[in-house]
Design an enzyme around this catalytic site. Structure first.
Site, PDB file in Angstrom:
ATOM      1  N   HIS A  43     -52.850  18.726-132.629  1.00  0.00           N
ATOM      2  CA  HIS A  43     -53.342  18.009-133.794  1.00  0.00           C
ATOM      3  C   HIS A  43     -52.378  18.309-134.931  1.00  0.00           C
ATOM      4  CE1 HIS A  43     -57.826  17.778-132.313  1.00  0.00           C
ATOM      5  NE2 HIS A  43     -56.948  17.303-131.434  1.00  0.00           N
ATOM      6  N   ASN A  87     -63.364  19.827-129.442  1.00  0.00           N
ATOM      7  CA  ASN A  87     -62.434  19.465-130.511  1.00  0.00           C
ATOM      8  C   ASN A  87     -62.198  20.665-131.422  1.00  0.00           C
ATOM      9  OD1 ASN A  87     -61.139  17.375-132.543  1.00  0.00           O
ATOM     10  ND2 ASN A  87     -62.574  18.597-133.736  1.00  0.00           N
ATOM     11  N   GLU A  88     -61.001  21.226-131.379  1.00  0.00           N
ATOM     12  CA  GLU A  88     -60.488  22.208-132.334  1.00  0.00           C
ATOM     13  C   GLU A  88     -61.205  23.556-132.321  1.00  0.00           C
ATOM     14  OE1 GLU A  88     -60.105  20.425-136.217  1.00  0.00           O
ATOM     15  OE2 GLU A  88     -58.522  19.072-135.566  1.00  0.00           O
ATOM     16  N   ASP A  89     -61.957  23.870-131.272  1.00  0.00           N
ATOM     17  CA  ASP A  89     -62.639  25.164-131.255  1.00  0.00           C
ATOM     18  C   ASP A  89     -61.672  26.318-131.045  1.00  0.00           C
ATOM     19  OD1 ASP A  89     -64.852  23.631-131.585  1.00  0.00           O
ATOM     20  OD2 ASP A  89     -65.872  24.244-129.754  1.00  0.00           O
TER      21      ASP A  89
END
Length: 835
Positions: free
Chosen positions: A500, A428-430
């Site tokens: 996102h 997630n979002e790295d």
């Protein structure tokens, strides 16, 4: 009947103490699974961290080492049976001793472990079991210092979390507290056996025309047994029954062919048949072990095709394109053993009730309990499963990489039989961290070993290690390197991959009315915060003098950075000011509801327009504690108004009417002379539907129709968008009015929508002459003037079929009421009720 395998769960008889403080009394443990906080609360040693500022008073718990102990009798064994001690989950740094001998050292919360303790047991006497848990908080800080060769960069929590394989949200997140747990968080077993079934899985694929399915069932065996009896059935009808031999590597394999297979579909698209696989391990005439698993036969494809808007990103299940409307999932409690099977069912049933077809298990939490995925299989909920990495640049020393690989294998083998899981994502979002801090990333560099020497070494995990393991263990499930990810370009790219979309609330803090313009090919996160319902607020605010919107305790139960400004911004842009706690909470909820309305409605329309948008997963469905957050439903499963708004927008057939956005703030409140509007119908039905459409133009002030209604018959196209009619609003010639649309099928209204002039703060409501009549089974509602966001207060034990309604004259509505706990009349309000 299984004669030789015996399994005893060690649930009771445990005690807890501080490891380094032998003078402190041992605390009785109610039951295992557990974590330290639960036992301290039970013993009244700490207050409930979810109330007031108590989170601060219990911080010390996460900084101490803790020891769990129990005693057990040696199992009755014969003929050289083996005795294993089984841990389904230890949180996190644990040393396990049996009769003083160390049998396990664990450093990964997501792993399960099996220890052979046969030779350590004392016959005719109690056996001692001790588990020492170190502080993951302090150990994480030590690990970071031991590896100065890596840049520990993260958002949320402290950087020490990156080197620890533990649920990352335990370090605190922008919606949850800092509660560093430790303990045997999943069941502990003693297992005695001569031979055991270690694993059962299948690889059965439907044919291209879906008229048959072929594949294999695999059984992995431990012990000397040489054959297994396999039976596969559906609804009592036997599909396969045979005895198969175990090879020298402990593997038995059966070939399966099924004519006219019953395919598993997400709810709303078909049924959810589950084939039962029964496997018995044979030792001569004796059944040594028996395992049952349910599997679904389905094909899951991630469709990425070049088109005029970039590259598509959507799911196709059994040849059917599926709009993945749903929500993201975080752990439903900070204290994971409290999430019972019943709670999982209640949460997931809400998704079906709300028309949500997909959930995304977020990468900063856990690989959820078996019950979660079992219920998703049963209810037909698609699962997007992240691996457990979130919002950081993770290090990659060899021992950590090996732990990550074992973690992936362990959990994929546990989960791979679930048809509901249709995509795995690496993190997630790295990649957003990589972009923000300008860490190394060359999309054209395919030398995987060189990635480990870069400033973004975790690329090796997401683009080499994990896809390799998924390909080996779950070859029929698509893998995606991250959420969001664009294939190596900017993760905010709206033309490819998933996105996102946080330029509403975060980022540019765009108006929520522009979601239509800023959506991507698959919107896997977006959202707007809202207060929970008043009963939840009253539960965590101890001092009643703090029951106002800007009290310190209210801010403390909102962990989002800058939430005061951002909530205030969206309220100031769209609504008239209010100050009481009740009315302020309500306005925040309406703001969230409106944001969801302006997101899901056009994105679902875009689905039917060349699959422009493949899905919309709001951040988030649930909470892990009572707070203000982006959740549609609060910690106590009390729905916010936005839940109902999303439900209507995701109905099998939904109508949308919308005038184009006019940015009033840029134009200093000067209205546009004209605005275009469109009316459309979206459908997930797989066959055409004949319908009649009505569009009215209704004065906000008087409730009268300002011009004749538009009425039209149409055929609603299957699994797509039907554009019906469009026109123009003349703001200088026409008074402020609502566009009110309805769809009728066979004379019955099946869908409604209303488009209101924006912003709502410019409208005067006053007395709407609303009439509400309530009895035990339903609420009947009518009005003489348009009503915006009529919300009935949520009551525990009472289920409303709908809520947060817009109403217009001449269109009476009915809310069905279920539940026996309803005491008197439900309270309600609507926008402008206080005027």
């Amino acid at each position: 009947m299984v004669e030789h395998l015996a399994r005893t769960e060690l649930r009771h008889g445990w005690t807890l103490r501080e490891t380094d403080n032998l003078t402190v009394e041992e605390i009785p443990v109610k039951e295992v699974p557990t974590v330290v906080h639960l036992d301290l609360i039970q013993a009244q040693k700490i207050p409930d961290p979810f109330i007031g500022f108590n989170e601060l008073d219990v911080e010390w718990v996460g900084e101490r080492p803790w020891t769990y102990t129990t005693k057990f009798q040696q199992p009755i064994t014969k003929d050289g049976a083996r005795v294993d001690l089984v841990f389904e989950g230890l949180d996190t740094f644990a040393e396990v001793k049996v009769n003083g001998e160390t049998v396990l050292k664990s450093d990964n919360m997501f792993m399960s472990y099996r220890c052979d303790i046969t030779k350590l047991l004392r016959s005719g006497a109690d056996n001692d079991l001790q588990i020492d848990f170190a502080s993951a908080l302090l150990r994480g800080r030590e690990i970071e210092k031991q590896h100065p060769e890596y840049r520990f960069i993260c958002h949320n929590g402290e950087t020490g979390r990156l080197g620890v394989r533990k649920a990352q949200y335990h370090w605190g997140w922008d919606w949850g507290p800092v509660l560093m747990t430790a303990g045997p968080w999943r069941p502990v077993w003693i297992e005695t056996y001569h031979g055991r079934i270690a694993d059962v899985w299948s690889d059965i694929k439907p044919s291209k025309d879906f008229k048959s399915a072929t594949g294999k069932v695999f059984v992995r065996v431990e012990g000397p047994a040489k054959s297994v009896a396999l039976r596969m059935n559906l609804a009592g009808n036997t599909i396969l029954e045979q005895t198969i031999q175990v090879n020298d590597h402990g593997l038995a394999t059966a070939t399966v062919t099924i004519d006219d297979p019953s395919l598993w579909f997400p709810h709303g698209y078909g049924d959810q048949p589950l084939y039962q696989i029964n496997v018995r391990l044979l030792g001569g005439e004796t059944v040594l072990d028996e395992v049952n698993k349910k599997v679904g036969i389905r094909e899951a494809e991630l469709v990425q095709e070049i088109d005029d808007a970039g590259k598509s990103f959507y799911l196709r299940i059994n040849g059917v394109d599926v709009f993945a409307g749903g929500s993201c999932w975080i752990p439903a409690d900070n204290f994971l053993p409290r999430i019972t099977h019943e709670k999982y069912r209640n949460w997931l049933q809400l998704m079906v009730e709300g028309g949500q077809v997909m959930t995304r298990v977020w990468g900063g939490g856990i690989y959820e309990d078996d019950a979660f995925y079992d219920i998703c299989d049963e209810l037909g909920i698609l699962v997007w499963q992240d691996f457990m990495f979130a919002c950081g640049s993770y290090p990659t020393w060899p021992e950590l990489l090996e732990s990550v690989k074992l973690e992936a294998v362990c959990n994929l083998r546990r989960l791979r039989h679930h048809p509901s899981i249709v995509i795995y994502a690496g993190n997630n979002e790295d990649y957003q961290i990589q972009e923000q801090y300008n860490l190394d990333y060359d999309r054209y560099n395919k030398d995987t070993k060189s990635w480990l020497r870069s400033t973004f070494p975790a690329r090796y995990i997401y683009e080499e290690l994990l896809p390799s393991v998924v390909g080996e263990e779950c070859p029929n499930v698509p893998y995606w390197p991250a959420s969001p990810f664009s294939g190596g370009a900017n993760s905010a790219d709206l033309t490819v991959g998933d996105v996102h979309q946080w330029n509403v609330w975060h980022g540019k803090q765009e108006k929520y009315q522009v979601y239509e313009q800023i959506g991507g090919r698959f919107n896997s996160e977006f959202g707007l915060e809202a207060f929970p319902v008043m009963k939840t607020i009253e539960g965590f605010v101890k001092d009643k003098s703090d029951l106002h919107p800007r009290s310190a305790v209210m801010d403390f139960h909102n962990k989002a950075d800058g939430h005061e400004r951002r909530i205030g911004l969206y309220l100031a842009e769209n609504f008239r000011p209010t100050n009481s706690m009740t009315s302020y909470a309500y306005i925040t909820q309406v703001s969230q509801s409106e944001a969801m309305y302006f997101a899901y409605k056009p994105w679902r329309r875009q689905w039917g327009e060349n699959r422009r948008c493949g899905g919309a997963l709001v951040w988030q469905l649930n909470d892990c504690w009572p707070c203000t957050s982006w959740a549609l439903v609060d910690y106590h499963l009390r729905k916010k108004p936005a839940f109902y708004t999303v439900s209507r927008l995701l109905a099998p057939i939904a109508v949308g009417v919308q005038r184009q956005h006019h940015d009033w703030s840029v134009c200093h409140a000067r209205p546009a002379i004209t605005l275009q509007w469109k009316l459309w119908i979206v459908s997930t039905k797989l066959t055409p539907v004949e319908a009649s459409v009505e569009l009215r133009f209704i004065s906000v002030e008087t409730g009268k129709d300002i011009k004749p209604a538009v009425k039209k018959d149409c055929t609603i196209v299957p699994n797509g968008t039907t554009n019906v009619v469009e026109g123009v609003v003349h703001n200088r010639e026409e008074e402020p009015h609502i566009l009110a649309a309805r769809v009728f099928v066979n004379g019955t209204c099946i869908a409604r929508d209303t488009d209101w002039p924006q912003p709502l703060k410019y409208l005067t409501f006053g007395d709407r002459r609303l009439k509400v009549t309530q009895n035990e089974n339903e609420i009947q509602i009518s009005t003489e003037k348009p009503v915006k966001a009529l919300v009935f207060e949520e009551a525990d034990g009472v289920k409303l079929s709908d809520n947060c309604l817009d109403l217009v004259p001449g269109d009476d509505q009915v809310i069905k009421v279920e539940g026996k706990n309803l005491q008197g009349k439900l309270s309600w309000t609507y926008l402008g009720y206080e005027e």
